[in-house]
Enzyme design. Structure first.
Site, short mmCIF file in Angstrom:
data_model
loop_
_atom_site.label_atom_id
_atom_site.label_comp_id
_atom_site.label_asym_id
_atom_site.label_seq_id
_atom_site.Cartn_x
_atom_site.Cartn_y
_atom_site.Cartn_z
N SER D 100 16.36 21.79 -7.92
CA SER D 100 15.33 20.78 -8.18
C SER D 100 14.70 20.23 -6.90
CB SER D 100 15.91 19.64 -9.02
OG SER D 100 16.68 18.77 -8.24
N LYS D 143 15.87 10.05 -11.78
CA LYS D 143 15.22 10.26 -10.48
C LYS D 143 14.04 9.30 -10.31
CE LYS D 143 16.58 15.11 -9.95
NZ LYS D 143 16.17 16.51 -10.22
CA LIG Z 1 15.21 16.79 -6.35
#
Ligand SMILES: [Ca+2]
Ligand SMILES: [Ca+2]
Ligand SMILES: [Ca+2]
Ligand SMILES: [Ca+2]
Ligand SMILES: [Ca+2]
Ligand SMILES: [Ca+2]
Ligand SMILES: [Ca+2]
Ligand SMILES: [Ca+2]
Ligand SMILES: [Ca+2]
Ligand SMILES: [Ca+2]
Ligand SMILES: [Ca+2]
Ligand SMILES: [Ca+2]
Lengths: 227, 227, 227, 227, 227, 227
Positions: D100, D143
């Site tokens: 990611s 996030k």
């Molecule tokens: Ca990331």
């Protein structure tokens, strides 16, 4: 299947000697003839030569090949960055360990590089220093007996092992035993006479010329001496 | 799925022979046809050729590929530092071990390099020394029977294994068995006649020319002989 | 998340097919669409091209990439020593094994090299020999059904697997099934028409021109045929 | 210790986003800002550029770096065979896994190569295909919340993850969320305006020019679309 | 045996600082002086420079060397593709782990490349980003006390660790503590004044010149700032 | 078998010293003479020199070879990218560990490169920094006694170990003990006088010329000094 000859001459093919049961402690060794074959080819990479050795070599055997490569790279009359060198232990499906085939490897490779045939009525055993001195090995008696059983006429052994050979009466005087201290002596005994051999020894003599400062009572290269 | 042909001719494709159950001791072997395919391509690195071999090869099989590479690098009429060589064992998802496919690999690669078709009505088995001598293998009877079952017309075996073949009566006289001692004999039997083949053998003859000092009663290259 | 398209055309992107539960013995397979994406870039080393493949590939999958590289190195119209080739299996965080993605990898890479778009309403499965023959794979029925579920219009399968496809009634006549024997047939079906495609096939035709000695009744390249 | 900035602009420095506890199944993720720093230097080998990535990367993370390298090698305006590229995950002493951070790595490296500063009031997360499409990741809600807690103004997320973001009320409207489908969109958002940036996008436009045969209704590059 | 100096100046030799018992959790650390020595030589491969680091380095320490190499490759005034760089941790027979020696390695190597002596009455500790920012480390109090015990006059620490130093009364005002944020500040403190040093800093100034678009209120390089 | 000499001079051959039982804690050491042989050859790769070391070296011993290579690459009067360097520990079939052979390796290799004979009535022990300072080792008393038992006349030891030597009465005044602080002192003691030696020391003097800024009270190179 017999995988070696006991007469004639072959390029790149040496009758090495090995012992079985070497790892079983005090048990008596059994010797065998273990052929070693070498070939040289154009290298697969421009300007980079490789050395390949097959036969399931153990760690010490791999290091022995590395040490021996110092000897043939030093002696070679060809540019080894243009050549691949293949070394094959024949029939060692269970693997091979130790450094006692060092003189055999050196002789097979130098024969293949220089295209000088090797006497096939001869076998050999011996370790090597990177500077070409022959070093002692184990199991010499069993190895000499194996060479006799194989119908060979001559066997090369390290000079430092000469005193270790104690043959059964039935083996006495059945083979010529040649003690050696340097790879030059090995090559002199094992390679057939030829113009190529003469050129090889002229090149070696040039390499061995001792520096002017060395004491005159010493040879340029000295073997392992008994204490 | 049948993954091989039993007639016609193909570049880079050989009907190898393998045995199953080879690791189960005294049990009888079962032979199978194991195709081996080779291809050559421009190399991915300028001046550096690689050899790739797939089929989950075991340690001895990998060393066999290395030994065989000595043979095709020596014989090749092309600069192998400009080529990548791909060797594929077909259908060996469980892996493949041993060196008995050596003659098959050599033949497939040399066919691919030289673009000479290989007879597909023929199978072969045999180990190889780095100098091109054919060495004995195991399971030859089962392999010959597998070649017959596959409808093939000819099978190449090591000369040193010729005496090992004991066929069941139903297999007698069903196939031409060709004993060989060198890779040249293998190629002569397996490759289709062509101008390229003629050129290949002229090149090989040049390489095998024996050094002047070799004894006249010896061939330049000698196979493994029975004791 | 849907990570593939089922219409249009994309350079370097193929709808591959995989099966889940392939390692669980007799259990029925479940097919999935597994996209494979390829890209080419200037190489990071002058004169040395690399092939990178990601997606946690198992040993057989890595060998499949190596075999496929023989095919695209042979066919490529560009000098691959100046290019790096990147191959990415999308979404295989648990790893991927087997060689049934070989035709997909070959097609994605050749599309990326030649900049010819691939039809996205099509999926494919098939193993490959290093000489470009399509070899059989497992799980074809599940894969074809997965292609139908994904709304695709065409699916490429190995000719040798054509007889293995037994669709449930609800899947009958829902997709065009295209059996193939060579990578050329795969590319002909999968690549969009273009000038680049025309040039590619002219180059392939030149490579496949059979040697003059091959028997006239044989095609220059032949697939795996049923016994 | 705070190891990142939340304002200004830096060359080669990106505020990545990671989640902790990602391996503990259903448990709620905790997001953190994970800075990624890149630098380029003259390569240590003439004609050979290397990519180094530190921070105890797991297997998937290493493959992500390899995939990302396809993107920056393709886009780079410099000859990468003359440069070494260093990528550093800051503070990941326990290791880092997953893909990611792919968009963050790509942005940091391209910034370092082109010497274009990156906005430090912005964070990002997203996986990448080798052809530059942004692929979905896990833990986006955590996030985004971490980016808000860090006082950042903008956060880049994959378009295919946009629907996954479910913020607690206290986080609503606290940050600008930017969904993206391609690396070009990421770079456009993250890089500061400059002449260098203008030149970069002219080069990218040239690379993306679709082949003439592609259907006019398709963009040259398409992202992962929801089903 | 004391293996370091506490006065004078040496090329390529830095008094690093380490802690023992760092892996035993809450226990108090014991600091030691750990000398790091660097040497440069002509490379053994034409056009290829190598970095060697000895002392049984753990994984994080090896990555730290890799990160530091970005710094000295960027700063170096010599072509590092012609040089081999040797880095030696003295006396770490039990191995060394962590990245807190990064500033010491960078300083030793840059001193060896530029032949600028390093002050031996000074010790240092600090991690580094690949762009030359000094990052925080652990155990700074123990390290500062070890420097005092060793009779040193100055100790360099990361600015972000300055607040962590809590010295026992007997250590108060016994050493000059120098907080730093960048490798340039480290070099400025540690390298002896010389013409070579002046040239080095002119080169660094050139490298650090900020791009024209960066906001004028930001320095070209910024350290880790407390939150 | 005695594998060393105790008089005369040899190129590339050093009488090293080792201890047995070094891993058994408080037990008293037994010293032995361990010959180390070096050879140089043309390299097998154009423009790339390699260092090979055999004798089943442990991790610390391998790092010692790497550190020593910094010393001989710096000092060498030949272009080492054209040479392969072979280092052989004689008779260490059980492996060898530690860095106390560093001075022996350096001396053997430099002798082989420069073709200057080494005195064989001399043995040595000592570790080395990459900048050529001699560092302390363990077991010096046992090593000195082994040198006496071997009939040698001189033994080189690290100056920092001089105080550790406590000989039994029967060994008192039986050998000349030479404490050294740098590799130059080792070479000066061990190499036979010759024109080649004179040239070597002129080259070393040039390398050691201290930078103009170094404090005049410091030597250009300083050994490890007792606290
Ligand atoms: Ca990331
Ligand atoms: Ca032997
Ligand atoms: Ca000698
Ligand atoms: Ca076979
Ligand atoms: Ca022969
Ligand atoms: Ca598939
Ligand atoms: Ca064909
Ligand atoms: Ca696209
Ligand atoms: Ca430190
Ligand atoms: Ca900066
Ligand atoms: Ca020693
Ligand atoms: Ca010094």
């Amino acid at each position: 299947y017999k995988t070696f000859h006991n007469k004639g001459a072959e390029v790149g093919t040496v009758n090495g000697l090995a012992v079985m049961g070497a790892n079983s402690g005090m048990a008596e060794y059994t010797g065998i003839v273990m052929p070693i074959v070498a070939e040289i080819t154009p290298s697969q990479t421009k300007g980079h030569g490789s050395v390949f050795a097959t036969g399931k070599l153990g760690d010490i055997a791999k290091e022995a090949v590395q040490n021996v490569s110092a000897v043939f790279k030093k002696i070679s009359g060809k540019d080894l960055s243009d050549l691949d060198i293949h070394i094959q232990f024949i029939g060692t499906y269970e693997g091979v360990e130790g450094d006692s085939a060092s003189v055999s490897i050196a002789t097979a490779v130098i024969s293949a590089i220089e295209e000088i045939p090797i006497k096939q009525n001869l076998a050999m055993t011996g370790s090597l220093s990177v500077r070409g001195n022959v070093l002692p090995v184990g199991g010499v008696t069993a190895k000499v007996e194996a060479a006799i059983d194989a119908g060979l006429d001559e066997v090369i052994v390290p000079a430092s092992n000469f005193g270790d050979i104690i043959l059964d009466q039935k083996y006495t005087d059945k083979i010529k035993i040649i003690p050696v201290s340097t790879i030059e002596e090995v090559l002199d005994e094992a390679l057939e006479k030829s113009d190529e051999k003469k050129l090889l020894f002229e090149r070696i003599a040039e390499l061995l010329k001792p520096p002017s400062t060395i004491s005159p009572s010493k040879k340029g290269r000295t073997g392992t001496s008994a204490a």
